[in-house]
Design an enzyme around this catalytic site. Structure first.
Site, short mmCIF file in Angstrom:
data_model
loop_
_atom_site.label_atom_id
_atom_site.label_comp_id
_atom_site.label_asym_id
_atom_site.label_seq_id
_atom_site.Cartn_x
_atom_site.Cartn_y
_atom_site.Cartn_z
CG ASP A 164 -40.50 -15.39 -11.46
OD1 ASP A 164 -40.33 -14.23 -11.87
OD2 ASP A 164 -39.57 -16.21 -11.34
CG ASP A 228 -33.07 -14.05 -10.70
OD1 ASP A 228 -34.07 -13.64 -10.07
OD2 ASP A 228 -33.15 -14.91 -11.60
#
Length: 417
Positions: A164, A228
């Site tokens: 990430d 997201d």
């Protein structure tokens, strides 16, 4: 010596009858020949995750029947490491030992024991880190310890890595070049390939630098194409339409990832461990799963496994819908728009049939149709409703259905048996 393709035939027999199915085993260098399918803790537990919760999720993946239809990855997301500071004192401590090895926090006392537990159930284990100094949650990142951490993950027995971007943006600074976006991911990709263990590599960098064009070049098996989804659950149709626009880059071993399946009971980043039942309409939940299956997207569930109900399992575990997602041809569905609310998504399958989703994102039920000419087929065809697992009959040149508001009718169109 075992490289190649091996055809097998699975026979099943019990009091209900007999059945058989062909199964192909492909051995070689390429991983994730079908999209990854499993569970990730993030949208259920956020920074409250523990070893006990991970083991519990593995237990439920088996006992609920999820594993029987293909779910296999049990993935830790952020917050398993130590942090410089955190409201939970058990998550605070030294980031690394004297040899530079990353230190799990006190909620994860035995990482090798955890993966052994997951593997003993016939499942696979996933882990998370960031190329930055800290993760998105403020926990230890892998910056300047990339190979050491990767080898640690391998030694612990992990089979999947989510990498990430997070604080790496501070390292990259103002450099917005393609090389800057690729650099940390290419580095980790090379490291993972050098290991003795197969680890599926998932890039999480939110679609920057048009990652769908180069994710495979840095040895990844999947990559996030947007931000997201937890912030866009009311816009799943928009997210899916955007993701399907990159369909030419989807193929076996290289998958566009629009983020996790979030239905059932979902947690809150500030919820003190309390999860709530999704407010997403039932019809939209069917549409959600249908879209991800038709797009050949990774099917990673991220709800509370301890609160799975029959309705949620019905959506997650329809084997005929999952077959569409896992089809070895690996195509992402092609979208044909009808109007602002209605569209059709078409996915070619390896057996020559077509999986078709008739979608209606409007607030009222509406008719949606598909003509054989749009599918590049002709003649009489069998149409099967995949959600009902029921043959609808034989159709000559088109199929039309009334699609509920914010919902889907998902069918498979095949030649006559």
């Amino acid at each position: 010596p075992f490289r190649g393709e091996y055809e097998t035939l699975i026979l099943a027999h019990n009091s209900k009858g007999t059945d058989k199915r062909k199964f192909k085993i492909i051995s070689g260098d390429k991983l994730a020949l079908t999209p990854s399918i499993g569970w990730n803790h993030w949208y259920a537990h956020y920074d409250r995750i523990t070893d006990k919760m991970m083991r519990e999720a593995a237990d439920i993946m088996v006992s609920s029947g999820m594993a029987d239809v293909g779910y296999q990855y049990v993935n830790i997301d952020d917050c398993w490491m130590n942090a410089p500071k955190n409201n939970d004192s058990m998550r605070v401590g030294p980031l690394r030992d004297e040899k530079g090895n990353i230190i799990p926090n006190k909620h994860f006392p035995d990482m090798k024991g955890l993966t052994d537990y997951i593997h003993a159930k016939g499942l696979k284990a996933g882990i998370y880190t960031s190329p930055g100094t800290l993760t998105c949650g403020g926990f230890t990142g892998t910056y300047q310890h990339e190979e050491q951490d990767a080898r640690q993950f391998s030694d612990w027995g992990f089979d999947f890595l989510k990498y990430d971007w997070c604080s790496y943006g501070k390292i990259a600074g103002k450099d917005k070049s393609l090389e800057a976006y690729q650099k940390p991911y290419r580095q980790m990709g090379k490291i993972l390939k050098s290991l003795d263990r197969d680890i599926v590599y998932n890039l999480c960098q939110y679609g920057m630098g048009e990652v769908w064009k180069w994710g495979g070049d840095v040895d990844a098996q999947s990559w996030r194409t947007s931000g997201d989804l937890g912030f866009e659950l009311d816009r799943i149709f928009d997210v899916a339409l955007r993701n399907s626009g990159y369909r030419q880059y989807s193929k076996p071993g290289e998958w566009n990832d629009p983020d996790y399946i979030q239905i059932g009971w979902i947690g809150s980043a500030r919820g003190m461990g309390i999860s709530k039942l999704t407010t997403m309409p039932a019809n939209m939940q069917y549409a959600y799963m249908s879209l991800w299956s038709l797009m050949a997207s990774p099917l990673i569930y991220s709800g509370d496994m301890t609160k799975l109900d029959k309705f949620t399992l019905n959506i997650l575990c329809n084997p005929e819908v999952i077959d569409v997602n896992q089809d070895p041809l690996g195509e992402c569905g092609l979208v044909i728009k009808r109007d602002a609310d209605r569209f059709v998504m078409i996915k070619n399958l390896s057996d020559g049939s077509k999986a078709v989703g008739l979608f209606n994102r409007g607030k009222n039920a509406a008719d949606v149709d598909i003509n054989w000419s749009e599918l590049k087929i002709f003649g009489k065809k069998t149409v099967r409703n995949l959600w009902y697992q029921k043959d609808l009959g034989i159709y000559k040149d088109k199929f039309k259905a009334q699609v509920p508001a914010q919902g889907v009718v998902m069918v498979k169109i095949s030649k006559l048996r």
